[in-house]
Design a protein around this motif. Sequence first.
Motif, PDB file in Angstrom:
ATOM      1  N   PHE A 230       0.829  -1.197   0.000  1.00 14.41           N
ATOM      2  CA  PHE A 230       0.000   0.000   0.000  1.00 14.41           C
ATOM      3  C   PHE A 230       0.871   1.257   0.000  1.00 14.41           C
ATOM      4  CE2 PHE A 230      -2.709  -3.239   1.811  1.00 14.41           C
ATOM      5  CZ  PHE A 230      -3.959  -2.974   1.252  1.00 14.41           C
ATOM      6  N   ALA A 231       0.708   2.084  -1.018  1.00 15.72           N
ATOM      7  CA  ALA A 231       1.258   3.432  -0.974  1.00 15.72           C
ATOM      8  C   ALA A 231       0.179   4.347  -0.402  1.00 15.72           C
ATOM      9  CB  ALA A 231       1.655   3.904  -2.368  1.00 15.72           C
ATOM     10  N   MET A 232       0.605   5.339   0.343  1.00 15.95           N
ATOM     11  CA  MET A 232      -0.360   6.267   0.921  1.00 15.95           C
ATOM     12  C   MET A 232      -0.870   7.229  -0.149  1.00 15.95           C
ATOM     13  SD  MET A 232      -0.084   4.895   3.802  1.00 15.95           S
ATOM     14  CE  MET A 232      -1.238   5.898   4.756  1.00 15.95           C
ATOM     15  N   GLN A 233      -2.077   7.706   0.039  1.00 14.48           N
ATOM     16  CA  GLN A 233      -2.668   8.655  -0.903  1.00 14.48           C
ATOM     17  C   GLN A 233      -1.782   9.884  -1.080  1.00 14.48           C
ATOM     18  OE1 GLN A 233      -5.808   8.346  -2.625  1.00 14.48           O
ATOM     19  NE2 GLN A 233      -4.919  10.076  -3.746  1.00 14.48           N
ATOM     20  N   ASN A 234      -1.069  10.262  -0.025  1.00 16.52           N
ATOM     21  CA  ASN A 234      -0.203  11.438  -0.056  1.00 16.52           C
ATOM     22  C   ASN A 234       1.174  11.156  -0.640  1.00 16.52           C
ATOM     23  OD1 ASN A 234      -0.520  10.119   2.753  1.00 16.52           O
ATOM     24  ND2 ASN A 234       1.569  10.880   2.825  1.00 16.52           N
ATOM     25  N   ALA A 235       1.445   9.923  -1.078  1.00 19.51           N
ATOM     26  CA  ALA A 235       2.760   9.566  -1.629  1.00 19.51           C
ATOM     27  C   ALA A 235       2.936  10.154  -3.019  1.00 19.51           C
ATOM     28  CB  ALA A 235       2.908   8.049  -1.691  1.00 19.51           C
ATOM     29  N   PRO A 236       4.180  10.447  -3.429  1.00 16.00           N
ATOM     30  CA  PRO A 236       4.431  10.877  -4.802  1.00 16.00           C
ATOM     31  C   PRO A 236       4.016   9.797  -5.795  1.00 16.00           C
ATOM     32  CG  PRO A 236       6.364  11.239  -3.416  1.00 16.00           C
ATOM     33  CD  PRO A 236       5.410  10.404  -2.613  1.00 16.00           C
ATOM     34  N   ALA A 237       3.727  10.215  -7.019  1.00 19.44           N
ATOM     35  CA  ALA A 237       3.263   9.278  -8.049  1.00 19.44           C
ATOM     36  C   ALA A 237       4.257   8.146  -8.272  1.00 19.44           C
ATOM     37  CB  ALA A 237       3.000  10.026  -9.352  1.00 19.44           C
ATOM     38  N   ARG A 238       5.566   8.457  -8.207  1.00 22.07           N
ATOM     39  CA  ARG A 238       6.578   7.423  -8.461  1.00 22.07           C
ATOM     40  C   ARG A 238       6.528   6.313  -7.421  1.00 22.07           C
ATOM     41  NH1 ARG A 238       9.097  11.953  -6.406  1.00 22.07           N
ATOM     42  NH2 ARG A 238      10.327  11.654  -4.481  1.00 22.07           N
ATOM     43  N   VAL A 239       6.092   6.635  -6.205  1.00 23.25           N
ATOM     44  CA  VAL A 239       5.956   5.622  -5.167  1.00 23.25           C
ATOM     45  C   VAL A 239       4.640   4.878  -5.326  1.00 23.25           C
ATOM     46  CG1 VAL A 239       5.874   5.216  -2.668  1.00 23.25           C
ATOM     47  CG2 VAL A 239       7.406   6.961  -3.600  1.00 23.25           C
ATOM     48  N   ARG A 240       3.581   5.594  -5.639  1.00 19.39           N
ATOM     49  CA  ARG A 240       2.284   4.936  -5.841  1.00 19.39           C
ATOM     50  C   ARG A 240       2.359   3.905  -6.961  1.00 19.39           C
ATOM     51  NH1 ARG A 240       0.200  10.350  -5.487  1.00 19.39           N
ATOM     52  NH2 ARG A 240      -0.415  10.260  -7.687  1.00 19.39           N
ATOM     53  N   GLU A 241       3.176   4.184  -7.964  1.00 21.95           N
ATOM     54  CA  GLU A 241       3.311   3.249  -9.083  1.00 21.95           C
ATOM     55  C   GLU A 241       3.978   1.937  -8.670  1.00 21.95           C
ATOM     56  OE1 GLU A 241       5.472   5.476 -11.947  1.00 21.95           O
ATOM     57  OE2 GLU A 241       3.766   6.749 -12.513  1.00 21.95           O
ATOM     58  N   CYS A 242       4.702   1.938  -7.552  1.00 15.60           N
ATOM     59  CA  CYS A 242       5.411   0.739  -7.092  1.00 15.60           C
ATOM     60  C   CYS A 242       4.567  -0.117  -6.160  1.00 15.60           C
ATOM     61  CB  CYS A 242       6.707   1.145  -6.386  1.00 15.60           C
ATOM     62  SG  CYS A 242       7.905   1.972  -7.452  1.00 15.60           S
ATOM     63  N   ALA A 243       3.375   0.346  -5.820  1.00 17.02           N
ATOM     64  CA  ALA A 243       2.506  -0.388  -4.905  1.00 17.02           C
ATOM     65  C   ALA A 243       1.315  -0.963  -5.664  1.00 17.02           C
ATOM     66  CB  ALA A 243       2.032   0.526  -3.786  1.00 17.02           C
ATOM     67  N   ARG A 244       0.760  -2.030  -5.135  1.00 15.27           N
ATOM     68  CA  ARG A 244      -0.420  -2.643  -5.744  1.00 15.27           C
ATOM     69  C   ARG A 244      -1.695  -1.913  -5.380  1.00 15.27           C
ATOM     70  NH1 ARG A 244       0.091  -9.247  -5.862  1.00 15.27           N
ATOM     71  NH2 ARG A 244       2.158  -9.359  -6.818  1.00 15.27           N
ATOM     72  N   TYR A 245      -1.697  -1.282  -4.203  1.00 14.51           N
ATOM     73  CA  TYR A 245      -2.923  -0.672  -3.703  1.00 14.51           C
ATOM     74  C   TYR A 245      -2.624   0.723  -3.157  1.00 14.51           C
ATOM     75  CZ  TYR A 245      -4.225  -5.623  -3.727  1.00 14.51           C
ATOM     76  OH  TYR A 245      -4.437  -6.925  -4.089  1.00 14.51           O
ATOM     77  N   LEU A 246      -3.700   1.472  -2.939  1.00  7.19           N
ATOM     78  CA  LEU A 246      -3.605   2.815  -2.388  1.00  7.19           C
ATOM     79  C   LEU A 246      -4.363   2.856  -1.069  1.00  7.19           C
ATOM     80  CD1 LEU A 246      -2.293   5.460  -3.475  1.00  7.19           C
ATOM     81  CD2 LEU A 246      -4.583   6.139  -4.229  1.00  7.19           C
ATOM     82  N   ALA A 247      -3.723   3.405  -0.045  1.00  2.63           N
ATOM     83  CA  ALA A 247      -4.359   3.580   1.260  1.00  2.63           C
ATOM     84  C   ALA A 247      -4.731   5.041   1.448  1.00  2.63           C
ATOM     85  CB  ALA A 247      -3.420   3.127   2.379  1.00  2.63           C
ATOM     86  N   PRO A 248      -5.721   5.343   2.278  1.00  2.00           N
ATOM     87  CA  PRO A 248      -6.013   6.750   2.587  1.00  2.00           C
ATOM     88  C   PRO A 248      -4.772   7.450   3.127  1.00  2.00           C
ATOM     89  CG  PRO A 248      -7.752   5.316   3.419  1.00  2.00           C
ATOM     90  CD  PRO A 248      -6.635   4.418   2.965  1.00  2.00           C
ATOM     91  N   SER A 249      -4.777   8.754   3.091  1.00  2.00           N
ATOM     92  CA  SER A 249      -3.590   9.520   3.470  1.00  2.00           C
ATOM     93  C   SER A 249      -3.281   9.378   4.957  1.00  2.00           C
ATOM     94  CB  SER A 249      -3.781  11.000   3.141  1.00  2.00           C
ATOM     95  OG  SER A 249      -4.595  11.630   4.121  1.00  2.00           O
ATOM     96  N   ASN A 250      -2.059   9.766   5.306  1.00  4.00           N
ATOM     97  CA  ASN A 250      -1.661   9.725   6.715  1.00  4.00           C
ATOM     98  C   ASN A 250      -2.498  10.683   7.555  1.00  4.00           C
ATOM     99  OD1 ASN A 250      -0.311  11.963   5.450  1.00  4.00           O
ATOM    100  ND2 ASN A 250       1.076  12.078   7.194  1.00  4.00           N
ATOM    101  N   GLU A 251      -3.019  11.750   6.948  1.00  5.76           N
ATOM    102  CA  GLU A 251      -3.861  12.686   7.694  1.00  5.76           C
ATOM    103  C   GLU A 251      -5.238  12.093   7.982  1.00  5.76           C
ATOM    104  OE1 GLU A 251      -2.752  15.122   9.097  1.00  5.76           O
ATOM    105  OE2 GLU A 251      -1.098  15.949   7.960  1.00  5.76           O
ATOM    106  N   ASP A 252      -5.590  11.046   7.245  1.00  6.60           N
ATOM    107  CA  ASP A 252      -6.883  10.387   7.433  1.00  6.60           C
ATOM    108  C   ASP A 252      -6.715   9.041   8.128  1.00  6.60           C
ATOM    109  OD1 ASP A 252      -9.661  10.320   7.217  1.00  6.60           O
ATOM    110  OD2 ASP A 252      -9.611   9.243   5.307  1.00  6.60           O
ATOM    111  N   ASN A 253      -5.553   8.867   8.829  1.00  2.66           N
ATOM    112  CA  ASN A 253      -5.294   7.630   9.582  1.00  2.66           C
ATOM    113  C   ASN A 253      -5.361   6.416   8.662  1.00  2.66           C
ATOM    114  OD1 ASN A 253      -4.641   6.190  11.846  1.00  2.66           O
ATOM    115  ND2 ASN A 253      -6.529   6.611  12.964  1.00  2.66           N
ATOM    116  N   GLY A 254      -4.729   6.558   7.484  1.00  2.00           N
ATOM    117  CA  GLY A 254      -4.870   5.555   6.444  1.00  2.00           C
ATOM    118  C   GLY A 254      -4.377   4.168   6.804  1.00  2.00           C
ATOM    119  N   VAL A 255      -3.286   4.068   7.561  1.00  2.00           N
ATOM    120  CA  VAL A 255      -2.746   2.743   7.902  1.00  2.00           C
ATOM    121  C   VAL A 255      -3.742   1.972   8.759  1.00  2.00           C
ATOM    122  CG1 VAL A 255      -0.935   1.513   9.142  1.00  2.00           C
ATOM    123  CG2 VAL A 255      -0.338   3.436   7.659  1.00  2.00           C
TER     124      VAL A 255
END
Length: 273
Positions: A230-255
Amino acid sequence: MIQLIATDMDGTLLNSEKALPPQLPALLEELYRRDITFAVASGRSHMMLTSLFGELAEEMIFICDNGACVMQPHEAPVLHSLPKAVLAEILTQCHNLPHVMPVLCGFHHIYCPAGMEDDLMQEIRRYYWDIQELPYDALFQVEEPILKVAVCNKNGPETHTYPLLHQILQERYELLVSGDCWMDVMCKGITKGTAVRHLQEQLGITAAETAVFGDYDNDISMLQCADYSFAMQNAPARVRECARYLAPSNEDNGVVRQICSLLGLHYSALPKA
């Protein structure tokens, strides 16, 4: 079935105020009840991490300094220190760069140059404590083994610091951009991902039984170890591309929200500390 969960800290588990989720103690209790291993994987030192978690730290696994220090309950820490020669080379090069400061990360202490600009010192104190400020020449004489050199550049490390150190050190050491102002130098092969793989082997756990959360470049090796990456919603695009899924942002208690979803728990029912 998930048996191992590993999460980054800054930009991932922590919010922008550097606070832990208030539901974390209750979630950890549920994970332990289900015999699910929980590990924190951070560029921070173990002193800062264990202090932040308080009593919760006693039974947790910490992958510190981007994998250069691994701590498991009731076991001696596993440490990977840099050779003195490479420390001297990094210190020499950083001394010639404006607005750049090296931070030497040992297991017991953190060392940085005395007389730093206030904004640089403020940035360093956000992530490290027990800092020993020394004259620059004295940094070359530090006796404690150094696990990692964190290089702080308020203008960003990608433009000057990373290319210069990469040209000097080439492929002999791990160089990672770990934040907007930070890059780290470790021994070759030492990453969060390496530490997670060793942990999987030790526990007899596969990628299909592993969930990982991250938001920055130094988390990519770890994301590659898990089917539930899981890459966080707030992660840069280059990191999101390396993950299979997207989690809500750290400000939204995504983990915490995403772990609840994976395990069939009700987020709103988790008590807050």
